[in-house]
Design an enzyme around this catalytic site. Structure first.
Site, PDB file in Angstrom:
ATOM      1  N   ASP A 110      -6.924  -2.026  14.937  1.00 52.13           N
ATOM      2  CA  ASP A 110      -6.626  -2.603  16.255  1.00 52.13           C
ATOM      3  C   ASP A 110      -7.782  -2.428  17.246  1.00 52.13           C
ATOM      4  OD1 ASP A 110      -4.035  -2.908  15.133  1.00 52.13           O
ATOM      5  OD2 ASP A 110      -3.406  -0.956  15.924  1.00 52.13           O
ATOM      6  N   GLU A 165       1.928 -10.768  17.644  1.00 50.72           N
ATOM      7  CA  GLU A 165       1.487  -9.513  18.277  1.00 50.72           C
ATOM      8  C   GLU A 165      -0.013  -9.571  18.533  1.00 50.72           C
ATOM      9  OE1 GLU A 165       2.435  -6.382  15.473  1.00 50.72           O
ATOM     10  OE2 GLU A 165       0.955  -7.077  14.031  1.00 50.72           O
TER      11      GLU A 165
HETATM   12  O1  FUB Z   1      -1.353  -0.484  14.576  1.00 50.71           O
HETATM   13  C1  FUB Z   1       0.042  -0.622  14.728  1.00 50.71           C
HETATM   14  C2  FUB Z   1       0.403  -2.036  14.923  1.00 50.71           C
HETATM   15  O2  FUB Z   1      -0.043  -2.803  13.819  1.00 50.71           O
HETATM   16  C3  FUB Z   1      -0.273  -2.702  16.102  1.00 50.71           C
HETATM   17  O3  FUB Z   1       0.302  -2.361  17.326  1.00 50.71           O
HETATM   18  C4  FUB Z   1      -0.126  -4.111  15.707  1.00 50.71           C
HETATM   19  O4  FUB Z   1      -0.882  -5.014  16.460  1.00 50.71           O
HETATM   20  C5  FUB Z   1      -0.535  -4.056  14.252  1.00 50.71           C
HETATM   21  O5  FUB Z   1      -1.924  -4.076  14.082  1.00 50.71           O
END
Ligand code: FUB
Length: 328
Positions: A16, A227
């Protein structure tokens, strides 16, 4: 660039990546994946992160340095676990680290921590941002100095649970309450106050439209928001980019305003090794770069990821050329 498309660090697992340039140097704000032998599930319980380590590079050919622990969940009064994808903003001579974590009731909230240094240590505020929920905060400070926060993620990230404006466990799309013809939720959006610690405007859900001006639908999994939002400005246009989750693309939509509405523009990157896709886009010395992660370092274990970067190119009309992560 010798480090392009290679894991930037190998001594810890990182994911991320939110990349920024401060005083001519590149800073990367990643999640810090913790290896364990537990099972993966659709709620993302395997992502057990506890702290943040900020990475920095003097330039894109220089070694990527781990600046050590910058914030740990034990030092965040309101949080219980899962310090997921963070981002940072610089304003008021201060660095503001925005980060999600579960509160003591198990709901994801977004907190802020501050530091006078881009690599911390950061000190967390006593409570999360009032009115915040879900995950994946991305901050954006516009040329006029106004600052915004984009955030939210489906499934384990709980954005779908807040569809009605309050938390309803039954609204989780994972549990089957999916109407494919319904307008899909976009990321949440709010302007930040000058103190950068609170929302100035009521958070709203952003609309992402298709080429006909209709909302992208829940069933359009190649294009709907899942997301990992990111905002950047290129030639006066606002580019909202994000992950499509289940179909594993990084895509973008554009607008003349940071508050949208946004119109779907295309794909930034084809799927990488591993379930999640999460990225940031930054300009450095006149070129644009995509920071992203995959699971190369662990041969495909979803919760053991590594951050990478590659150059991102635009066509003359402003559209982004799709990157194939494992081809030249
Ligand atoms: O790293 C945990 C979660 O996985 C993140 O918040 C999302 O965007 C995905 O990458």
């Amino acid at each position: 660039m010798s480090q392009e498309r290679k894991p930037l660090v190998t001594h810890i697992f990182t994911a991320d990546p939110s990349a920024h340039v401060f005083d001519g140097k590149i800073y990367i704000y990643p999640s810090h994946d913790i290896p364990h032998e537990g099972e993966d599930n659709d709620s993302g319980d395997e992502y057990r992160m506890e702290d943040y380590h900020i990475l920095s590079m003097d330039n894109l050919d220089a070694p990527c340095v781990d600046n050590g622990e910058a914030l740990h969940v034990r030092d965040v009064k309101w949080a219980s676990k899962q310090m997921w994808a963070p981002d940072v903003a610089f304003k008021n001579d201060t660095y503001y680290l925005y980060f999600p974590a579960r509160d003591k009731e198990g709901l994801f909230r977004i907190g802020v921590a501050t530091s006078k240094s881009p690599v911390g240590p950061f000190k967390a505020e006593d409570d999360y941002i009032k009115g915040s929920y879900s995950i994946d905060p991305a901050s954006f400070v516009d040329e006029d100095g106004r600052a915004y926060l984009y955030y939210g993620g489906l499934w384990g990230g709980q954005l779908d649970n807040w569809k009605k404006g309050y938390y309803d466990p039954k609204d989780c799309q994972l549990e089957g309450s999916i109407n494919p013809d319904e307008a899909a939720q976009g990321p949440m959006f709010a302007e930040l106050n000058d103190d950068m610690l609170s929302f100035k405007t009521e958070p709203k859900n952003l609309v992402i439209l298709d080429e006909n001006g209709d909302s992208i639908k829940v069933g359009d999994e190649d294009r709907r928001y899942f997301e990992g939002p990111w905002m950047h400005k290129y030639n006066g246009k606002y580019y909202l980019s994000y992950s499509t989750g289940t179909t594993h693309y990084l895509v973008y939509a554009t607008s003349d305003s940071p508050a949208g509405p946004f119109t779907y523009g295309g794909r930034i990157m084809e799927p990488v090794l591993g379930w999640t896709t999460h990225h940031s886009i930054v300009e450095y010395q006149g070129k644009w770069y995509l920071f992203y992660h995959d699971c190369e370092l662990s041969n495909g274990i979803n919760h053991r990821r590594c951050v990478k970067f590659t150059e991102l190119k635009y066509r003359p009309d402003g559209s982004i050329i799709t990157i194939k992560p494992y081809e030249e």
